[in-house]
Design a protein around this motif. Sequence first.
Motif, PDB file in Angstrom:
ATOM      1  N   ALA A   1       0.830  -1.207   0.000  1.00 28.75           N
ATOM      2  CA  ALA A   1       0.000   0.000   0.000  1.00 28.75           C
ATOM      3  C   ALA A   1       0.864   1.255   0.000  1.00 28.75           C
ATOM      4  N   PRO A   2       0.404   2.316  -0.662  1.00 23.54           N
ATOM      5  CA  PRO A   2       1.125   3.596  -0.586  1.00 23.54           C
ATOM      6  C   PRO A   2       1.228   4.072   0.858  1.00 23.54           C
ATOM      7  N   ARG A   3       2.332   4.712   1.167  1.00 16.22           N
ATOM      8  CA  ARG A   3       2.557   5.277   2.497  1.00 16.22           C
ATOM      9  C   ARG A   3       2.562   6.797   2.377  1.00 16.22           C
ATOM     10  N   VAL A   4       1.779   7.442   3.231  1.00 10.33           N
ATOM     11  CA  VAL A   4       1.694   8.903   3.242  1.00 10.33           C
ATOM     12  C   VAL A   4       2.118   9.395   4.612  1.00 10.33           C
ATOM     13  N   PHE A   5       3.062  10.322   4.651  1.00 10.21           N
ATOM     14  CA  PHE A   5       3.383  10.973   5.912  1.00 10.21           C
ATOM     15  C   PHE A   5       2.584  12.269   5.964  1.00 10.21           C
ATOM     16  N   PHE A   6       1.666  12.349   6.933  1.00  9.75           N
ATOM     17  CA  PHE A   6       0.778  13.506   7.064  1.00  9.75           C
ATOM     18  C   PHE A   6       1.295  14.378   8.201  1.00  9.75           C
ATOM     19  N   MET A   7       1.753  15.571   7.863  1.00  6.12           N
ATOM     20  CA  MET A   7       2.326  16.493   8.843  1.00  6.12           C
ATOM     21  C   MET A   7       1.212  17.243   9.564  1.00  6.12           C
ATOM     22  N   HIS A   8       1.035  16.923  10.856  1.00  9.37           N
ATOM     23  CA  HIS A   8       0.059  17.642  11.676  1.00  9.37           C
ATOM     24  C   HIS A   8       0.709  18.746  12.508  1.00  9.37           C
ATOM     25  N   ASN A   9       2.016  18.635  12.747  1.00  9.50           N
ATOM     26  CA  ASN A   9       2.639  19.605  13.654  1.00  9.50           C
ATOM     27  C   ASN A   9       4.090  19.860  13.244  1.00  9.50           C
ATOM     28  N   ASP A  10       4.702  20.809  13.954  1.00  7.56           N
ATOM     29  CA  ASP A  10       6.083  21.205  13.676  1.00  7.56           C
ATOM     30  C   ASP A  10       6.840  21.170  14.995  1.00  7.56           C
ATOM     31  N   ASN A  11       7.573  20.095  15.224  1.00  2.00           N
ATOM     32  CA  ASN A  11       8.295  19.959  16.487  1.00  2.00           C
ATOM     33  C   ASN A  11       9.371  21.021  16.657  1.00  2.00           C
ATOM     34  N   MET A  12       9.947  21.489  15.559  1.00  6.78           N
ATOM     35  CA  MET A  12      10.970  22.522  15.654  1.00  6.78           C
ATOM     36  C   MET A  12      10.396  23.789  16.288  1.00  6.78           C
ATOM     37  N   ALA A  13       9.212  24.201  15.820  1.00  3.83           N
ATOM     38  CA  ALA A  13       8.583  25.404  16.360  1.00  3.83           C
ATOM     39  C   ALA A  13       8.004  25.165  17.746  1.00  3.83           C
ATOM     40  N   ALA A  14       7.402  23.995  17.930  1.00  7.38           N
ATOM     41  CA  ALA A  14       6.719  23.712  19.196  1.00  7.38           C
ATOM     42  C   ALA A  14       7.686  23.527  20.351  1.00  7.38           C
ATOM     43  N   TYR A  15       8.898  23.041  20.055  1.00 11.13           N
ATOM     44  CA  TYR A  15       9.817  22.723  21.142  1.00 11.13           C
ATOM     45  C   TYR A  15      11.121  23.505  21.054  1.00 11.13           C
ATOM     46  N   ALA A  16      11.969  23.175  20.078  1.00 12.14           N
ATOM     47  CA  ALA A  16      13.309  23.760  20.054  1.00 12.14           C
ATOM     48  C   ALA A  16      13.282  25.292  20.049  1.00 12.14           C
ATOM     49  N   GLN A  17      12.487  25.879  19.162  1.00  9.88           N
ATOM     50  CA  GLN A  17      12.476  27.344  19.085  1.00  9.88           C
ATOM     51  C   GLN A  17      11.894  27.971  20.345  1.00  9.88           C
ATOM     52  N   ARG A  18      10.934  27.279  20.961  1.00  9.86           N
ATOM     53  CA  ARG A  18      10.354  27.810  22.195  1.00  9.86           C
ATOM     54  C   ARG A  18      11.325  27.676  23.360  1.00  9.86           C
ATOM     55  N   TRP A  19      12.030  26.537  23.441  1.00  4.94           N
ATOM     56  CA  TRP A  19      12.971  26.329  24.528  1.00  4.94           C
ATOM     57  C   TRP A  19      14.098  27.366  24.536  1.00  4.94           C
ATOM     58  N   PHE A  20      14.573  27.730  23.342  1.00  2.32           N
ATOM     59  CA  PHE A  20      15.772  28.561  23.269  1.00  2.32           C
ATOM     60  C   PHE A  20      15.487  29.986  22.779  1.00  2.32           C
ATOM     61  N   GLU A  21      14.217  30.376  22.789  1.00  3.72           N
ATOM     62  CA  GLU A  21      13.878  31.684  22.233  1.00  3.72           C
ATOM     63  C   GLU A  21      14.488  32.850  23.005  1.00  3.72           C
ATOM     64  N   ASN A  22      14.819  32.649  24.278  1.00  7.14           N
ATOM     65  CA  ASN A  22      15.389  33.735  25.077  1.00  7.14           C
ATOM     66  C   ASN A  22      16.909  33.827  24.981  1.00  7.14           C
ATOM     67  N   VAL A  23      17.506  32.858  24.283  1.00  7.52           N
ATOM     68  CA  VAL A  23      18.972  32.871  24.198  1.00  7.52           C
ATOM     69  C   VAL A  23      19.495  32.901  22.764  1.00  7.52           C
ATOM     70  N   ALA A  24      18.628  32.663  21.788  1.00  7.93           N
ATOM     71  CA  ALA A  24      19.092  32.643  20.386  1.00  7.93           C
ATOM     72  C   ALA A  24      17.937  32.999  19.462  1.00  7.93           C
ATOM     73  N   SER A  25      18.277  33.532  18.299  1.00  6.67           N
ATOM     74  CA  SER A  25      17.263  33.869  17.306  1.00  6.67           C
ATOM     75  C   SER A  25      16.682  32.596  16.701  1.00  6.67           C
ATOM     76  N   GLY A  26      15.524  32.735  16.067  1.00  2.00           N
ATOM     77  CA  GLY A  26      14.916  31.593  15.412  1.00  2.00           C
ATOM     78  C   GLY A  26      15.813  30.986  14.364  1.00  2.00           C
ATOM     79  N   GLU A  27      16.543  31.832  13.624  1.00  4.35           N
ATOM     80  CA  GLU A  27      17.435  31.347  12.578  1.00  4.35           C
ATOM     81  C   GLU A  27      18.574  30.505  13.166  1.00  4.35           C
ATOM     82  N   ARG A  28      19.123  30.970  14.305  1.00  7.50           N
ATOM     83  CA  ARG A  28      20.205  30.212  14.936  1.00  7.50           C
ATOM     84  C   ARG A  28      19.705  28.875  15.462  1.00  7.50           C
ATOM     85  N   VAL A  29      18.517  28.866  16.016  1.00  3.52           N
ATOM     86  CA  VAL A  29      17.942  27.610  16.500  1.00  3.52           C
ATOM     87  C   VAL A  29      17.729  26.652  15.336  1.00  3.52           C
ATOM     88  N   GLU A  30      17.217  27.176  14.214  1.00  5.34           N
ATOM     89  CA  GLU A  30      17.028  26.347  13.022  1.00  5.34           C
ATOM     90  C   GLU A  30      18.351  25.705  12.606  1.00  5.34           C
TER      91      GLU A  30
END
Length: 397
Positions: free
Chosen positions: A109-138
């Motif tokens: 059967a075909p396999r589809v990856f359905f993106m419901h969320n963005d872990n980078m925005a939900a976690y990493a960027q939120r965790w480090f938003e006070n110490v680094a810019s979004g671009e640096r976190v990316e």
Amino acid sequence: MRIVDVNEFYSPTGGGVRTYLERKMGLLAEMGHELIVLAPGPEDRIEERPGGGRIEYLRSPRLPFDRNYGLFWDEAAMTAALDRLHPDLVECSSPWRPAWFVANWKGNAPRVFFMHNDNMAAYAQRWFENVASGERVERAFAWYTRYMGRFLERYDAVVTNGPALEKRLRARGLRIDAAMPLGIERGHFSPAMRDDDLRRAMLAQLGLGPDGLLLLGMGRHHPEKRWPLVIDAAERAGATMPVGLMLLGHGGLSPKLERRVAGSPHIRLFRPVYDRERLARIMASCDALIHGAEGEPFGLVASEAMASGLPLIAPASGGCAEVADRHASELYEPRDAAAAAAAIGRLFARDRAMLRRAAVTAAGRVRSDREHAAELMRYYEGLVAAKAEAGRAAVRK
């Protein structure tokens, strides 16, 4: 067509994903398809849905910080379930172990990856938003993007739940084949559900009279939702105007939020409302929905509010901004409580009758879940047909 959705984000006490999947089961059944959700549970169990489709829970460990959710861990159990169900198409949405379980499965059967969320925005960027810019976190977490790319290349298609997530992931260089914006159950939500007596009663619960601005915040009590920012904004705006805030939700942050609002005269927390008709009456009877999460991949709650004739106060980026109607919304700089308070002030200063008319007009343009389901199934039928033709071509060779 039988679709099996391997979904770690489903929980019977969950929010947007639960609502989406429960409704999707019924809609697909009406179209002649079957949706089976494989979800982690405390025990192996099957729940049939009266309208069609079912939930099959596979015994899995619970998340240590949120017992409502679990983690798929047993690849053999997952493989056995897929072999037994013999799906025409498999969806997966978790980027962790299930992504590889589905990729490794030997079915055709075909396999589809359905993106419901963005872990980078939900976690990493939120965790480090006070110490680094979004671009640096990316840049620092580019390993995560590379990791995703490795399993996505093994899927027949990669789909997002709307344009906000599509733009974000494409900017990181990830492959996206289609964006399928979600929709909401239009039959429940309507400006006609507005009840002025209910509005006055809710304002009275917040210690305000009918001239107050009744704001509604809805969603899980999770850090990514930024409820402390919303509370701060309401308190700032409330210093110079009669603003009340009702927060409907629950989660790990509930005790902390309860302590935070304990001294606020016009802010109260309420448990989630699962009765759809009651929820629709509450939504339509408020004056605006306020949201704090700029990382929201798709504004499902915002769409429900708009369908109820509610103006929006939301961050200027993310899923809520994508669905917001410019005539019935006030957007603000993300992660800035002062900017959010200013947006509340701008909404309060607008002519109420004109704002109401704009919001009611916007309600008629909200995308329905039927439209989403029909578009998604047309796309999936194309994938199944293409996979079948590729198989026939391989046999002819």
